[in-house]
Write a protein that holds these residues in place. Sequence first.
Motif, PDB file in Angstrom:
ATOM      1  N   MET A 102       0.937  -1.092   0.079  1.00  0.00           N
ATOM      2  CA  MET A 102      -0.065  -0.010  -0.025  1.00  0.00           C
ATOM      3  C   MET A 102       1.031   1.193   0.167  1.00  0.00           C
ATOM      4  SD  MET A 102      -3.035   0.842   2.652  1.00  0.00           S
ATOM      5  CE  MET A 102      -3.553   2.453   2.867  1.00  0.00           C
ATOM      6  N   PRO A 103       0.664   2.078  -0.965  1.00  0.00           N
ATOM      7  CA  PRO A 103       1.696   3.414  -0.832  1.00  0.00           C
ATOM      8  C   PRO A 103       1.375   4.261   0.187  1.00  0.00           C
ATOM      9  CG  PRO A 103      -0.054   3.254  -3.032  1.00  0.00           C
ATOM     10  CD  PRO A 103      -0.449   2.161  -1.962  1.00  0.00           C
ATOM     11  N   ALA A 104       2.321   4.933   0.519  1.00  0.00           N
ATOM     12  CA  ALA A 104       2.347   5.946   1.698  1.00  0.00           C
ATOM     13  C   ALA A 104       1.194   6.953   1.536  1.00  0.00           C
ATOM     14  CB  ALA A 104       3.635   6.356   1.749  1.00  0.00           C
ATOM     15  N   ALA A 105       0.703   7.508   2.499  1.00  0.00           N
ATOM     16  CA  ALA A 105      -0.152   8.849   2.754  1.00  0.00           C
ATOM     17  C   ALA A 105       0.785   9.955   2.452  1.00  0.00           C
ATOM     18  CB  ALA A 105      -0.955   8.700   4.164  1.00  0.00           C
ATOM     19  N   ILE A 106       0.287  10.852   1.458  1.00  0.00           N
ATOM     20  CA  ILE A 106       0.947  12.150   1.379  1.00  0.00           C
ATOM     21  C   ILE A 106       0.111  13.217   1.660  1.00  0.00           C
ATOM     22  CG2 ILE A 106       2.054  13.867  -0.279  1.00  0.00           C
ATOM     23  CD1 ILE A 106       2.135  11.079  -2.035  1.00  0.00           C
ATOM     24  N   LEU A 107       0.231  13.930   2.851  1.00  0.00           N
ATOM     25  CA  LEU A 107      -0.494  14.764   3.390  1.00  0.00           C
ATOM     26  C   LEU A 107       0.333  16.190   4.052  1.00  0.00           C
ATOM     27  CD1 LEU A 107      -2.295  12.159   5.836  1.00  0.00           C
ATOM     28  CD2 LEU A 107      -3.197  13.096   3.652  1.00  0.00           C
ATOM     29  N   PRO A 108      -0.516  17.254   4.102  1.00  0.00           N
ATOM     30  CA  PRO A 108       0.102  18.502   4.801  1.00  0.00           C
ATOM     31  C   PRO A 108       0.544  17.868   6.257  1.00  0.00           C
ATOM     32  CG  PRO A 108      -2.055  18.803   3.739  1.00  0.00           C
ATOM     33  CD  PRO A 108      -1.881  17.535   3.769  1.00  0.00           C
ATOM     34  N   LEU A 109       1.680  18.550   6.537  1.00  0.00           N
ATOM     35  CA  LEU A 109       2.246  18.104   7.917  1.00  0.00           C
ATOM     36  C   LEU A 109       1.310  17.813   9.023  1.00  0.00           C
ATOM     37  CD1 LEU A 109       5.171  17.687   9.194  1.00  0.00           C
ATOM     38  CD2 LEU A 109       4.482  20.024  10.305  1.00  0.00           C
ATOM     39  N   ILE A 110       0.575  18.663   9.242  1.00  0.00           N
ATOM     40  CA  ILE A 110      -0.590  18.581  10.163  1.00  0.00           C
ATOM     41  C   ILE A 110      -1.621  17.466  10.073  1.00  0.00           C
ATOM     42  CG2 ILE A 110      -2.329  19.947  11.531  1.00  0.00           C
ATOM     43  CD1 ILE A 110       0.480  20.940  11.298  1.00  0.00           C
ATOM     44  N   GLU A 111      -1.688  16.876   8.969  1.00  0.00           N
ATOM     45  CA  GLU A 111      -2.605  15.906   8.654  1.00  0.00           C
ATOM     46  C   GLU A 111      -1.662  14.589   8.699  1.00  0.00           C
ATOM     47  OE1 GLU A 111      -5.399  16.339   5.152  1.00  0.00           O
ATOM     48  OE2 GLU A 111      -5.439  18.611   5.696  1.00  0.00           O
ATOM     49  N   ALA A 112      -0.598  14.585   8.341  1.00  0.00           N
ATOM     50  CA  ALA A 112       0.330  13.559   8.446  1.00  0.00           C
ATOM     51  C   ALA A 112       0.838  13.133   9.816  1.00  0.00           C
ATOM     52  CB  ALA A 112       1.732  13.862   7.528  1.00  0.00           C
ATOM     53  N   ALA A 113       0.848  14.072  10.534  1.00  0.00           N
ATOM     54  CA  ALA A 113       1.506  13.758  12.143  1.00  0.00           C
ATOM     55  C   ALA A 113       0.669  12.745  12.781  1.00  0.00           C
ATOM     56  CB  ALA A 113       1.195  15.006  12.806  1.00  0.00           C
ATOM     57  N   PRO A 114      -0.477  12.422  12.581  1.00  0.00           N
ATOM     58  CA  PRO A 114      -1.321  11.445  13.449  1.00  0.00           C
ATOM     59  C   PRO A 114      -1.142   9.960  12.826  1.00  0.00           C
ATOM     60  CG  PRO A 114      -2.788  13.164  12.791  1.00  0.00           C
ATOM     61  CD  PRO A 114      -1.561  13.545  12.259  1.00  0.00           C
ATOM     62  N   HIS A 115      -0.484  10.022  11.605  1.00  0.00           N
ATOM     63  CA  HIS A 115       0.028   8.904  11.089  1.00  0.00           C
ATOM     64  C   HIS A 115       1.270   8.354  11.511  1.00  0.00           C
ATOM     65  CE1 HIS A 115      -3.321   8.693   7.961  1.00  0.00           C
ATOM     66  NE2 HIS A 115      -3.413   9.944   8.091  1.00  0.00           N
ATOM     67  N   TRP A 116       1.868   9.109  12.110  1.00  0.00           N
ATOM     68  CA  TRP A 116       3.201   8.811  12.818  1.00  0.00           C
ATOM     69  C   TRP A 116       3.153   8.253  13.904  1.00  0.00           C
ATOM     70  CZ3 TRP A 116       4.731  14.143  10.610  1.00  0.00           C
ATOM     71  CH2 TRP A 116       5.325  14.059   9.353  1.00  0.00           C
ATOM     72  N   PRO A 117       4.169   7.397  14.533  1.00  0.00           N
ATOM     73  CA  PRO A 117       3.889   7.066  15.963  1.00  0.00           C
ATOM     74  C   PRO A 117       4.501   8.275  16.798  1.00  0.00           C
ATOM     75  CG  PRO A 117       5.284   5.555  14.763  1.00  0.00           C
ATOM     76  CD  PRO A 117       4.922   6.654  13.759  1.00  0.00           C
ATOM     77  N   LEU A 118       4.135   8.334  17.860  1.00  0.00           N
ATOM     78  CA  LEU A 118       4.467   9.168  18.928  1.00  0.00           C
ATOM     79  C   LEU A 118       5.923   9.538  18.907  1.00  0.00           C
ATOM     80  CD1 LEU A 118       2.029   8.963  21.998  1.00  0.00           C
ATOM     81  CD2 LEU A 118       2.184  10.629  19.970  1.00  0.00           C
ATOM     82  N   ARG A 119       6.799   8.451  18.820  1.00  0.00           N
ATOM     83  CA  ARG A 119       8.292   8.625  18.951  1.00  0.00           C
ATOM     84  C   ARG A 119       8.775   7.884  17.571  1.00  0.00           C
ATOM     85  NH1 ARG A 119      12.071   6.414  21.987  1.00  0.00           N
ATOM     86  NH2 ARG A 119      13.203   8.316  22.007  1.00  0.00           N
TER      87      ARG A 119
ATOM     88  N   ALA B 269       6.004   7.467  -2.840  1.00  0.00           N
ATOM     89  CA  ALA B 269       5.036   6.870  -1.916  1.00  0.00           C
ATOM     90  C   ALA B 269       4.702   5.450  -2.428  1.00  0.00           C
ATOM     91  CB  ALA B 269       3.697   7.647  -2.091  1.00  0.00           C
ATOM     92  N   ARG B 270       4.871   5.434  -3.769  1.00  0.00           N
ATOM     93  CA  ARG B 270       4.827   3.937  -4.179  1.00  0.00           C
ATOM     94  C   ARG B 270       5.809   2.839  -3.949  1.00  0.00           C
ATOM     95  NH1 ARG B 270       3.874   6.652  -9.422  1.00  0.00           N
ATOM     96  NH2 ARG B 270       1.537   7.142  -9.697  1.00  0.00           N
ATOM     97  N   LEU B 271       6.917   3.625  -3.194  1.00  0.00           N
ATOM     98  CA  LEU B 271       7.987   2.765  -2.729  1.00  0.00           C
ATOM     99  C   LEU B 271       8.148   2.495  -1.285  1.00  0.00           C
ATOM    100  CD1 LEU B 271      10.566   4.192  -5.156  1.00  0.00           C
ATOM    101  CD2 LEU B 271       9.368   1.924  -5.633  1.00  0.00           C
ATOM    102  N   THR B 272       7.252   3.056  -0.542  1.00  0.00           N
ATOM    103  CA  THR B 272       7.420   3.051   1.122  1.00  0.00           C
ATOM    104  C   THR B 272       6.049   3.171   1.609  1.00  0.00           C
ATOM    105  OG1 THR B 272       8.227   4.283   2.900  1.00  0.00           O
ATOM    106  CG2 THR B 272       7.785   5.866   1.102  1.00  0.00           C
ATOM    107  N   GLU B 273       5.864   2.755   2.633  1.00  0.00           N
ATOM    108  CA  GLU B 273       4.638   2.789   3.654  1.00  0.00           C
ATOM    109  C   GLU B 273       4.678   3.928   4.637  1.00  0.00           C
ATOM    110  OE1 GLU B 273       3.365  -0.805   5.034  1.00  0.00           O
ATOM    111  OE2 GLU B 273       3.118  -1.794   3.146  1.00  0.00           O
ATOM    112  N   LEU B 274       5.950   4.603   4.618  1.00  0.00           N
ATOM    113  CA  LEU B 274       5.918   5.587   5.506  1.00  0.00           C
ATOM    114  C   LEU B 274       5.249   6.970   5.181  1.00  0.00           C
ATOM    115  CD1 LEU B 274      10.027   5.192   6.444  1.00  0.00           C
ATOM    116  CD2 LEU B 274       8.009   4.253   7.628  1.00  0.00           C
ATOM    117  N   PRO B 275       4.640   7.265   6.213  1.00  0.00           N
ATOM    118  CA  PRO B 275       3.766   8.387   5.731  1.00  0.00           C
ATOM    119  C   PRO B 275       4.518   9.904   5.364  1.00  0.00           C
ATOM    120  CG  PRO B 275       2.997   7.473   7.698  1.00  0.00           C
ATOM    121  CD  PRO B 275       4.004   6.760   7.408  1.00  0.00           C
ATOM    122  N   ILE B 276       4.362  10.360   4.410  1.00  0.00           N
ATOM    123  CA  ILE B 276       5.102  11.835   3.948  1.00  0.00           C
ATOM    124  C   ILE B 276       4.127  12.923   4.209  1.00  0.00           C
ATOM    125  CG2 ILE B 276       5.790  12.817   1.934  1.00  0.00           C
ATOM    126  CD1 ILE B 276       6.014  10.009   0.571  1.00  0.00           C
ATOM    127  N   GLY B 277       4.871  13.963   4.982  1.00  0.00           N
ATOM    128  CA  GLY B 277       4.362  15.190   5.288  1.00  0.00           C
ATOM    129  C   GLY B 277       4.847  16.115   4.620  1.00  0.00           C
TER     130      GLY B 277
END
Length: 163
Positions: free
Chosen positions: A1-18, A100-108
Amino acid sequence: MPAAILPLIEAAPHWPLRGALIGLDLGTKTIGVAVSDPDRRLATGVETIIHTAFKANAARLLLLAQQRNAVGFVLGLPINMDGSEGPRAQSTRAFARNFARLTELPIGLWDERLSTAAVERELIANDVSRAKRAKVIDEHAAIFILQGALDRLAVLNAASRTN
């Protein structure tokens, strides 16, 4: 599944706290790379990648992310001063879609207006020669972009704790 590409504020909840974030300044000839500490307090420079083929650039970025246990990426989005998006912003969005097609790590995406200009002024103020500035400007711009994003995330986190 491709990574999410979102504005920073919307990407933040997709990242773990640390976890570290990788910051990127996409120039026309190079990619400046910075990384945060796992607590996301400080951005430091990693390297400047000379543009070659997209797949080679992406492979290098993914390796850097793996080596640093990164949980996401922050791409500087070069928005015009009037808030519109020109060819460079469109190019950044295209890079993000392909990456984003190459990673699942969210992109802000983070507004990087004037980051390179600010970094260049700082390097000039520190009497860095033109030749040396050319070698480090994109990496320093990546630090500037990522630190700005980290500072914004810290304000958001502090605000959410007080609510």
